[in-house]
Design a protein around this motif. Sequence first.
Motif, PDB file in Angstrom:
ATOM      1  N   UNK A   1       0.843  -1.203   0.000  1.00  0.00           N
ATOM      2  CA  UNK A   1       0.000   0.000   0.000  1.00  0.00           C
ATOM      3  C   UNK A   1       0.880   1.255   0.000  1.00  0.00           C
ATOM      4  N   UNK A   2       0.539   2.269  -0.812  1.00  0.00           N
ATOM      5  CA  UNK A   2       1.366   3.487  -0.843  1.00  0.00           C
ATOM      6  C   UNK A   2       1.515   4.126   0.541  1.00  0.00           C
ATOM      7  N   UNK A   3       0.476   3.995   1.359  1.00  0.00           N
ATOM      8  CA  UNK A   3       0.522   4.633   2.683  1.00  0.00           C
ATOM      9  C   UNK A   3       1.468   3.924   3.646  1.00  0.00           C
TER      10      UNK A   3
ATOM     11  N   UNK B   1       4.405   3.856   3.706  1.00  0.00           N
ATOM     12  CA  UNK B   1       5.567   4.713   4.027  1.00  0.00           C
ATOM     13  C   UNK B   1       5.531   5.034   5.522  1.00  0.00           C
ATOM     14  N   UNK B   2       4.316   5.158   6.059  1.00  0.00           N
ATOM     15  CA  UNK B   2       4.172   5.556   7.466  1.00  0.00           C
ATOM     16  C   UNK B   2       3.776   4.390   8.365  1.00  0.00           C
ATOM     17  N   UNK B   3       3.777   3.191   7.851  1.00  0.00           N
ATOM     18  CA  UNK B   3       3.303   2.068   8.657  1.00  0.00           C
ATOM     19  C   UNK B   3       4.345   1.601   9.668  1.00  0.00           C
ATOM     20  N   UNK B   4       3.894   1.501  10.913  1.00  0.00           N
ATOM     21  CA  UNK B   4       4.709   0.903  11.958  1.00  0.00           C
ATOM     22  C   UNK B   4       4.060  -0.414  12.350  1.00  0.00           C
TER      23      UNK B   4
ATOM     24  N   UNK C   1      19.852   3.661  19.537  1.00  0.00           N
ATOM     25  CA  UNK C   1      18.642   4.476  19.329  1.00  0.00           C
ATOM     26  C   UNK C   1      18.898   5.552  18.276  1.00  0.00           C
ATOM     27  N   UNK C   2      20.091   6.127  18.327  1.00  0.00           N
ATOM     28  CA  UNK C   2      20.458   7.140  17.325  1.00  0.00           C
ATOM     29  C   UNK C   2      20.428   6.503  15.931  1.00  0.00           C
TER      30      UNK C   2
ATOM     31  N   UNK D   1      16.839   5.971  14.658  1.00  0.00           N
ATOM     32  CA  UNK D   1      16.202   7.202  14.173  1.00  0.00           C
ATOM     33  C   UNK D   1      16.774   7.627  12.831  1.00  0.00           C
TER      34      UNK D   1
ATOM     35  N   UNK E   1      14.582   7.301   9.210  1.00  0.00           N
ATOM     36  CA  UNK E   1      14.337   8.511   8.411  1.00  0.00           C
ATOM     37  C   UNK E   1      14.886   8.327   6.994  1.00  0.00           C
TER      38      UNK E   1
ATOM     39  N   UNK F   1      12.698   6.111   4.815  1.00  0.00           N
ATOM     40  CA  UNK F   1      11.543   6.899   4.346  1.00  0.00           C
ATOM     41  C   UNK F   1      11.951   7.847   3.217  1.00  0.00           C
ATOM     42  N   UNK F   2      13.160   8.384   3.302  1.00  0.00           N
ATOM     43  CA  UNK F   2      13.631   9.275   2.230  1.00  0.00           C
ATOM     44  C   UNK F   2      13.692   8.527   0.902  1.00  0.00           C
TER      45      UNK F   2
ATOM     46  N   UNK G   1      10.247   8.030  -0.421  1.00  0.00           N
ATOM     47  CA  UNK G   1       9.663   9.278  -0.937  1.00  0.00           C
ATOM     48  C   UNK G   1      10.437   9.833  -2.132  1.00  0.00           C
TER      49      UNK G   1
ATOM     50  N   UNK H   1      13.563  10.856  -2.176  1.00  0.00           N
ATOM     51  CA  UNK H   1      14.498  11.932  -1.840  1.00  0.00           C
ATOM     52  C   UNK H   1      15.931  11.431  -1.674  1.00  0.00           C
TER      53      UNK H   1
ATOM     54  N   UNK I   1      -2.915   8.985   0.707  1.00  0.00           N
ATOM     55  CA  UNK I   1      -2.018   8.500   1.765  1.00  0.00           C
ATOM     56  C   UNK I   1      -1.639   9.639   2.705  1.00  0.00           C
TER      57      UNK I   1
ATOM     58  N   UNK J   1       1.532   9.475   4.794  1.00  0.00           N
ATOM     59  CA  UNK J   1       2.721   8.989   4.093  1.00  0.00           C
ATOM     60  C   UNK J   1       3.351  10.076   3.236  1.00  0.00           C
TER      61      UNK J   1
ATOM     62  N   UNK K   1      17.492   9.406  22.170  1.00  0.00           N
ATOM     63  CA  UNK K   1      18.843   8.920  21.855  1.00  0.00           C
ATOM     64  C   UNK K   1      19.729   8.961  23.095  1.00  0.00           C
TER      65      UNK K   1
END
Lengths: 430, 325
Positions: free
Chosen positions: A248-250, A252-255, A392-393, A396, A400, A403-404, A407, A409, B180, B183, B289
């Motif tokens: 699904x295109x959405x 991208x935000x799925x957790x 953790x760093x 994150x 990100x 996701x880039x 998208x 990017x 979306x 998204x 972090x």
Amino acid sequence: MRRRKATFALGLATAMALTGCAAGVSDGTVTIHMVESLTNPTRTAVLKTLIAQFEKQNPKIKVDLISPPTDQADQKIQQMLQSGTGIDALEVRDITAGPWSTNGWLYDMSKELQSWSGWKNLTENAIKYSKDAKGRTDYIPYGFYGLSLFYRTDLVAKKGFKNPPASWDDLLTQATAIQDPSNHQYGYAFRGGTNANSNAVAVIEAYVADKIDLDNGFKLTDGRTIFSAPEALNALNTYFKLFKQASPPSSVAWGYPEMVEGFSNGSTAFLLQDPEVIATVGQSQVINKSQWATAPLLTGPSGKAIQPVATAGWGTAASSKHKAETAKLIEFLSQGEASTTFTKENSLVPILQGASEDTFYKTGPWASYLTMTENPSKYITVTQPRSSSWWTEWIQKSDAEVQKVLLGKMTPEELLASWDTYWTEKWKGQ
Amino acid sequence: MTRSTSERVERPSRLGSAPPANMADTRPRKPAFTTRRGLGIAAFMAPAVLFVVVFIYYPMISGSQMAFRNWNLTDLTDTSWVGFKNFQAMFADPVFYTVLGHTAVWVAGSIVPQFVIGFAIALWLRRHFRFRGLYQALIFFPWAISGFLIGILFRWMFNSEFGVINDLLSKAGLIDQPIPWLADPKTAMIAITVANVWYGVTFFTIMILAALQSIPDELYEAASLDGAGKARTLFQITVPSIRATLSLTVLLRVIWIFNFPDIIFGMTGGGPSNETHIVTTWMISITQQGDYGKASATGLIVVTMLLVFSVFYLMATREKKGAKS
């Protein structure tokens, strides 16, 4: 005189309140404060039952279970550890063990557990994770998490496939065939949101399985990072095709919640997740038990899969004044019926030898885990550097960047270069 | 026993005796300040002052000093002073400036609709009609819900595949493909702002309604007799009468929205690809972090920015008041 008496009584009451002087202490009863981290109502209920059994066996020890909401639990535990009060037993995760141990907040239980008879019943993995690199026992694992592929048996059969996907390439083929957005049917529950990096790393590890360092799943045997290998780019190309062609295109935000919901409500045909999802999918009102099953983790071109081990367990706070009693509780939870109940009820890979012989682990969705356990040369277990202080760093940063790419990017090449540089520099600085 | 000065001064007015003929001000005199009276006041104020010092100023100062130290939870064995290194690291990070831009969009995009809708609802609720109390309760309800919970609710509502928003838009024939929402960076910012507007309208309604109820009806009756229309009444009676409340409410809301990470955390966690991070969500991600030094430096930057904004805002609104008088 009356005034002096009243003042004395008030002072005594205040002193008792401030020192936590309870009636139980005078009769030798000790209260252990235990804090859990990965809290959920079902798990807390199981834990309370086990604690009640422990208290029955040890009438002089009471356990006060504290269950903060999962999202804030580790921060809460950190604050308690830092303040040095109100905490004896605690849940330690592989990702928190490193920093908490460095800060001197965890107690090395080696001495208390030296003569523990339960050691001989633990699996090889459980013993391995009970000791850190310095030989300290900061925690005893209560179970392991491991990935397997949840799939829709009916949809796979409908599209003419005889077997579920065995490799990442198979998954791409089958998920693409099932994808039908006009009917709200999607192939794969892609993880693009929180922890997006985990599945991206899983596919890379599968593609470099022949040359991976088993003690550090982010490293090749030649010392370079897995992200520097040419196979890593092929892996990511397959993985991102899976997003473009079959998800699904959405997503991208799925957790975690969206992925599990997507599979449970029938929107997606495939889901890569930990065994704890078995119970959730089993409660689905949309798909019944005959419509889904699990398959072993997906392999790379060499026919091997890499299973990253994730774990958590019970430890003792360095500030605890009841270390012996806390060790007793941890021994109880890590052996016999208590341990088996906890792993079964929470859908965890067991820590006890022979537990996997239980019919519970041989049938239904658990069968794929048995297949993986019985074929260790094909489904290779590796340790990821999850205890690194910068984990953790990394999560994150890598989330990100995944996701880039999704998208548009960033390119997969840029992502791999970034990850390679990140880990190379971190290891250099160690 | 001698009588205190304050009692002696107050006595004539209590007895109701007439003031001297040359005395223009007939208001009761302020009691004179004495040491005993001062101690009494201090004793009454002490618990509140102690509370504020212990629970606000001490943590604030204690937290602020972390900004100048190497304070990383992953290794607290070395927490040495590092001067302005944490601030330099923040200013050198390009994401920080992107996040500042998002914060401006988030604050402006939230405050304007909240103000306009909140004002409109307050004007509507000022009128007397049946079940007004029930309507008031329903409108004020969102203010009682946790921001994080609202974030989670809206996260599911804006879900592309299973969310009610796309479902409604689709049934209304407005879209043929699901959007979306969370998204895409642009639609994600719209979605979080919509959730925040829904939540924050209530505060404006409460504040403005309370202020509206203090305007005497006679003013409106007089305006009506003079033939003033609705717009003229609004801009020449209503708004000037509650200008102070409006200024204060806007100031408070700007500060709160700036500092309001709850909804964003529940809905997007700052994603996709950091595109919905505002300064405070960014700060929380730094604490996750373990880098409390950098997070504390960010916190101090936020406090400074809000302080500067508040000073300029108050100066601007005060000028208007002066010009009017």
